[in-house]
Design a protein around this motif. Structure first.
Motif, PDB file in Angstrom:
ATOM      1  N   LEU B  64      37.307  36.355  35.040  1.00 45.46           N
ATOM      2  CA  LEU B  64      37.419  36.011  33.667  1.00 45.46           C
ATOM      3  C   LEU B  64      36.576  35.633  32.665  1.00 45.46           C
ATOM      4  O   LEU B  64      36.679  35.540  31.601  1.00 45.46           O
ATOM      5  N   LEU B  83      42.713  33.295  25.972  1.00 39.42           N
ATOM      6  CA  LEU B  83      42.227  34.353  26.782  1.00 39.42           C
ATOM      7  C   LEU B  83      42.009  35.398  25.566  1.00 39.42           C
ATOM      8  O   LEU B  83      43.003  35.609  24.888  1.00 39.42           O
ATOM      9  N   ASP B  90      47.208  41.351  31.777  1.00 40.75           N
ATOM     10  CA  ASP B  90      47.137  39.891  31.396  1.00 40.75           C
ATOM     11  C   ASP B  90      48.500  39.636  31.297  1.00 40.75           C
ATOM     12  O   ASP B  90      48.687  38.413  31.113  1.00 40.75           O
TER      13      ASP B  90
END
Lengths: 106, 117
Positions: B64, B83, B90
């Motif tokens: 990530l 994110l 995801d």
């Protein structure tokens, strides 16, 4: 990265049975191994920390053992409320989880 | 009692960003770290990263790196996980968890984030 191999992936046992789950680390992690219980739709719950220490409030039928690369989680007498998925988690450097073991009642 | 309360479910389009909050209560916020863990539908648990609430130091899962940022606001006792460049894989329930030594002893209730066009 340390890989955790947990087995079995699922098991079916009767109420009162002794249930054992194993977790193997790809390298020595000392006793940095924890066990969690996750019921459907819920967050995981810490049961055992540092391989063999029972988290406060967790029933004594749950136990853990092992060190180095090989670890065992035991439910001494399976109860209906123990139906869940159980995960091991290592923390030697960065955390990682085993794949999980789904425990069902036979 | 210790509680971690997360923000609500979100639906995002691919390529968008998401930001989940985790409000802590019942303990000294700066004395523990916060980890973020996600769980794709029907899958296992994946550790995403950790932030020290005390000094803001972070450690992210390699896969990530570059897409995730974890922050905290000590004035509101809230941790955040952002994110970016979201993809369909995801899609997951995202959990915050209090980080004590080597274990995660308290968890938020989870936030479902669905990435779909």
């Amino acid at each position: 990265d340390i890989q955790m191999t947990q087995s079995p992936s699922s098991l079916s046992a009767s109420v009162g049975d002794r249930v054992t789950i194993t977790c193997q680390a790809s390298q020595d992690i000392s006793n940095y191994l924890n066990w969690y219980q996750q019921k459907p739709g819920k967050a995981p719950k810490l049961l055992i920390y540092d391989a063999s220490n029972l988290e406060t409030g967790v029933p004594s039928r749950f136990s853990g053992s092992g060190s180095g690369t090989d670890f065992t989680f035991t439910i001494s007498s399976l109860q209906p409320e123990d139906i869940a998925t159980y995960y091991c988690q290592q923390y030697d450097n960065l955390p990682s989880f085993g794949q999980g073991t789904k425990v069902e009642i036979k | 009692q210790v509680q971690l309360v997360q923000s609500g479910a979100e639906v995002k389009k691919p390529g968008a960003s998401m930001k989940v909050s985790c409000k802590a209560s019942g303990y000294t916020f700066t004395s523990y770290g916060i980890s973020w863990v996600r769980q794709a539908p029907g899958q296992g648990l994946e550790w995403m990263g950790w932030i020290s609430v005390y000094n803001g130091n972070t450690n992210y899962a390699q896969k990530l790196q570059g897409r995730v940022t974890m922050t905290t606001d000590t004035s509101t006792r809230t941790a955040y996980m952002e994110l970016r460049s979201l993809r369909s894989d995801d899609t997951a329930v995202y959990y915050c968890a209090r980080h004590v030594m080597t274990a995660f002893d308290y968890w938020g209730q989870g936030t479902l984030v669905t990435v779909s066009s």
